[in-house]
Structures are given as structure tokens and as C-alpha cells.
Design a protein around this motif. Structure first.
Motif, PDB file in Angstrom:
ATOM      1  N   ASP A  44      27.019   3.701 -61.222  1.00  0.00           N
ATOM      2  CA  ASP A  44      28.455   3.443 -61.064  1.00  0.00           C
ATOM      3  C   ASP A  44      29.036   2.777 -62.308  1.00  0.00           C
ATOM      4  O   ASP A  44      30.206   2.997 -62.639  1.00  0.00           O
ATOM      5  CB  ASP A  44      28.725   2.563 -59.835  1.00  0.00           C
ATOM      6  N   SER A  48      32.084   4.843 -64.143  1.00  0.00           N
ATOM      7  CA  SER A  48      33.417   4.236 -64.136  1.00  0.00           C
ATOM      8  C   SER A  48      33.887   3.787 -65.504  1.00  0.00           C
ATOM      9  O   SER A  48      35.083   3.876 -65.812  1.00  0.00           O
ATOM     10  CB  SER A  48      33.433   3.031 -63.194  1.00  0.00           C
ATOM     11  N   TYR A 226      38.402   0.665 -60.249  1.00  0.00           N
ATOM     12  CA  TYR A 226      38.048   2.063 -60.464  1.00  0.00           C
ATOM     13  C   TYR A 226      37.731   2.758 -59.148  1.00  0.00           C
ATOM     14  O   TYR A 226      37.480   2.118 -58.122  1.00  0.00           O
ATOM     15  CB  TYR A 226      36.883   2.197 -61.446  1.00  0.00           C
ATOM     16  N   ILE A 228      35.382   5.876 -57.444  1.00  0.00           N
ATOM     17  CA  ILE A 228      34.282   6.836 -57.565  1.00  0.00           C
ATOM     18  C   ILE A 228      34.245   7.766 -56.357  1.00  0.00           C
ATOM     19  O   ILE A 228      34.082   8.976 -56.490  1.00  0.00           O
ATOM     20  CB  ILE A 228      32.924   6.113 -57.698  1.00  0.00           C
ATOM     21  N   GLU A 303      39.254   7.685 -68.803  1.00  0.00           N
ATOM     22  CA  GLU A 303      38.852   6.897 -67.636  1.00  0.00           C
ATOM     23  C   GLU A 303      40.088   6.161 -67.160  1.00  0.00           C
ATOM     24  O   GLU A 303      40.793   5.545 -67.963  1.00  0.00           O
ATOM     25  CB  GLU A 303      37.744   5.907 -68.008  1.00  0.00           C
TER      26      GLU A 303
END
Length: 340
Positions: A44, A48, A226, A228, A303
Motif C-alpha cells: 500500500d 499510494s 489516499y 486504494i 498520484e
């Protein structure tokens, strides 16, 4: 169950901030930033913020990455890794050790030795459980997969620590004190995964406590939430079965992700930064074997994050107490990894 958690998260975030939309912006990275990336599972941190980490380092800043669990309860992946239909506790432990080592290799590659990596080694599924029903040290969460109620991993820095909410919160606050970050990247509480949503709440709790005890004037770190895990099919290509190259396309946060009065901020990645992110994700071999399409879907030209404000956690303790109470109307136990 997931729908209930998602609906509840929406209500909580609406309580925290007014519902005013703000246009997306480019994330400004100054010289000497101190970035702290908080990740629930190995990979992760790279999914991220691999690009963000590179840009902070390139500007003379520092990066600290904290991975809370060993990701040891991914049943399908453990079956594939062990070759067994019914893996044993030892198989889950072996898988967890492999995943922690994958994070170590990815961090070494991504930061060329300059990323400070914390591997806490909690059990997969323990974050949400610690938040909701295992807060105290005398009632730690025992993993149904490894059988441990404390951190068992050789790779972990917290080996022997009880898997309870109070100890995890103290650990996160200590990391904040030590790092004094100017940027914190952490999971959005809207995440459609129990550990991700749980770590989002733990982060807000920890930041709130850290700022309360800090000097005056208080530090004002950027809080980057963030995403996911969302609805199936996001991001595009994540469930296609075959990894594809999406590196010429930006990451676009889903249209149905509520803004909640916050703004969105993105960093654009250079071809070299994209390639290094791809290489870092390739180190997660246990995940590439079973979800390579998902990992490749995050290797994009940007991102993006939801940008919160430090005072968004001011009433987080009251919100958390309310969340615990409301959860009891749905069930008496936290979501298990089998239900995710």
C-alpha cells in the motif's frame, strides 16, 4: 456489511467538515519536506505514494514509511503461495514474513536506502478490530489465521507487542513525534477495506493527539488521504485479469467518492518516477502472482489524494465513540478478512 461501513464512513466525514466542493489542485512539494506514509498492508505504501516519495527525496526531504500489518490473511494468495487448499497457521506466518521482506526490498529500491521503513507486523485484519472491539491491552485481537494475539514476526520492529488499539495508537503518536512530518499520506476512511478505513481513523486520532501535545504555534502538516480500494472496477484495469500499461494515463479519483468539503491534490510523475514505481511494485511477488492487474492499474502518470486540514481531527475522539456505538447495531464483531 461493506455497504454499512461505507455509509457510516460517509456520515462521519460529513460530520467533520462542511460539504463544499473545492477544485482539484497540484500538490506543491517544498524543499526539505518530511513525508510520513502510513500503510495498512505491505504494497500500500508503494501503490499510494511511490511517486510522491521520490519527489520529496529529490527535493532534499526525508521519507518515513510505516507498514502496520504483515498482510498475512490474504487467503487466496496464501493458498497459491503454499500450494495448499487449507493452509496452516505456519503457512500464514511464512506468508507474512515474505510480505514484510517484500516491503523492505521495495523501499530499498525506491529510496536507494534513504527511506526509513517501519514494519510493525500486526496481523492482517487487526486494525479495524483494534479500533472497534479490541482497544485495551488485556483484550488484544487474536488472529484466526496465525493464532497470535501479539506481533509474531522476526521482520517486525514491534515483535511481542499486543494487538490492541491503545498500543497501536501510542505507536503512531510516537512515530509522529519522532518524524515531525510536514506531509502525512494515509488511507481515506472511505476505503472499501476494513483495515484501510480503520487506519484512516487511527491516523486522525494520532494526529489529533500529537497536535494537542505539540508546541505553540502548532505544526500544520498536509494530510493526504489516499484511496486504494473502492467499488469494483476502479481504477480502470484493476480487475481485467491481465496487467496492462496505464502509465500514460493519470490516476482519476472516482466520481462517486464524496469530496466532503475537502479538496483534491495530485502529483504528476515523470517517466523515470513511473518506471521506478513499477519496479518497486514488482518486488511484491506474492501479490503480483495473484493480483498483478490490480497493482499495474496504479502505475500511472499521477498520484492523487484528498487533501484534509489538520483541524479535521479536532472532534475525532467523539466521532470514534459514536462510530463504535453505531457499529453495535449492525453486529457484535468486526468485519473479518473473509468478508472483504
Amino acid at each position: 456489511m461493506q455497504a454499512s461501513l461505507k455509509h457510516l464512513s460517509i456520515c462521519l466525514l460529513l460530520m467533520l467538515t462542511p460539504d463544499i466542493s473545492v477544485a482539484e489542485q497540484s500538490l506543491a512539494i517544498a524543499e526539505g519536506e518530511r513525508l510520513l506514509v502510513l500503510a495498512p498492508h505491505p504494497d500500500d505504501e508503494s501503490l499510494s505514494a511511490a511517486g510522491l516519495s521520490q519527489q520529496v527525496l529529490a527535493q532534499g526531504g526525508t521519507v518515513r514509511s510505516t507498514v502496520v500489518t504483515a498482510g498475512d490473511a490474504y487467503v487466496g494468495a496464501v493458498m497459491l503461495d503454499s500450494g495448499k487448499r487449507n493452509p496452516s497457521a505456519a503457512d500464514y506466518l511464512d506468508f507474512g514474513e515474505k510480505r514484510l521482506e517484500e516491503s523492505r526490498r521495495a523501499a530499498q529500491l525506491l529510496g536507494n536506502g534513504f527511506i526509513h521503513l517501519d514494519l510493525l507486523g500486526f496481523s492482517d485484519g487487526s486494525i479495524y478490530s483494534a479500533l472497534i472491539s479490541h482497544w485495551r491491552r488485556n483484550q488484544p485481537m487474536r488472529s484466526e489465521y496465525t493464532g497470535f494475539d501479539h506481533v509474531p514476526y522476526r521482520e517486525a520492529e514491534d515483535r511481542g507487542l499486543a494487538q490492541d488499539g491503545h498500543d497501536l495508537l501510542n505507536e503512531l503518536v510516537a512515530i509522529l513525534r519522532d518524524t515531525n512530518p510536514t506531509i502525512i499520506a494515509f488511507p481515506d476512511v472511505m476505503e472499501n477495506d476494513s483495515d484501510h478505513a480503520g487506519l484512516g481513523m487511527f491516523t486522525l486520532l494520532a494526529v489529533h493527539q500529537w497536535l494537542l501535545e505539540g508546541p505553540t504555534p502548532h505544526p500544520q502538516p498536509k494530510l493526504l488521504a489516499y484511496l486504494i480500494h473502492w467499488q469494483a472496477g476502479w481504477p480502470t484495469g484493476s480487475n481485467w485479469g491481465i496487467p496492462q500499461d496505464w502509465s500514460d494515463q493519470p490516476l482519476v479519483l472516482p466520481a462517486d467518492l464524496p469530496l466532503r468539503g475537502h479538496s483534491r491534490a495530485c502529483v504528476n510523475l515523470s517517466p523515470a518516477q513511473i518506471n521506478l514505481k513499477r519496479a518497486a511494485l514488482a518486488e511484491y511477488k506474492t501479490q503480483q502472482r495473484i493480483m498483478g492487474d490490480f497493482l499495474s492499474a496504479f502505475v500511472r502518470s499521477s498520484e492523487c489524494f484528498t487533501l484534509l486540514k489538520p483541524n479535521d481531527g479536532n472532534r475525532i475522539e467523539q466521532v470514534l465513540a459514536h462510530w463504535r456505538q453505531v457499529r453495535k447495531t449492525f453486529d457484535n464483531h468486526p468485519l473479518s478478512r473473509r468478508k472483504i
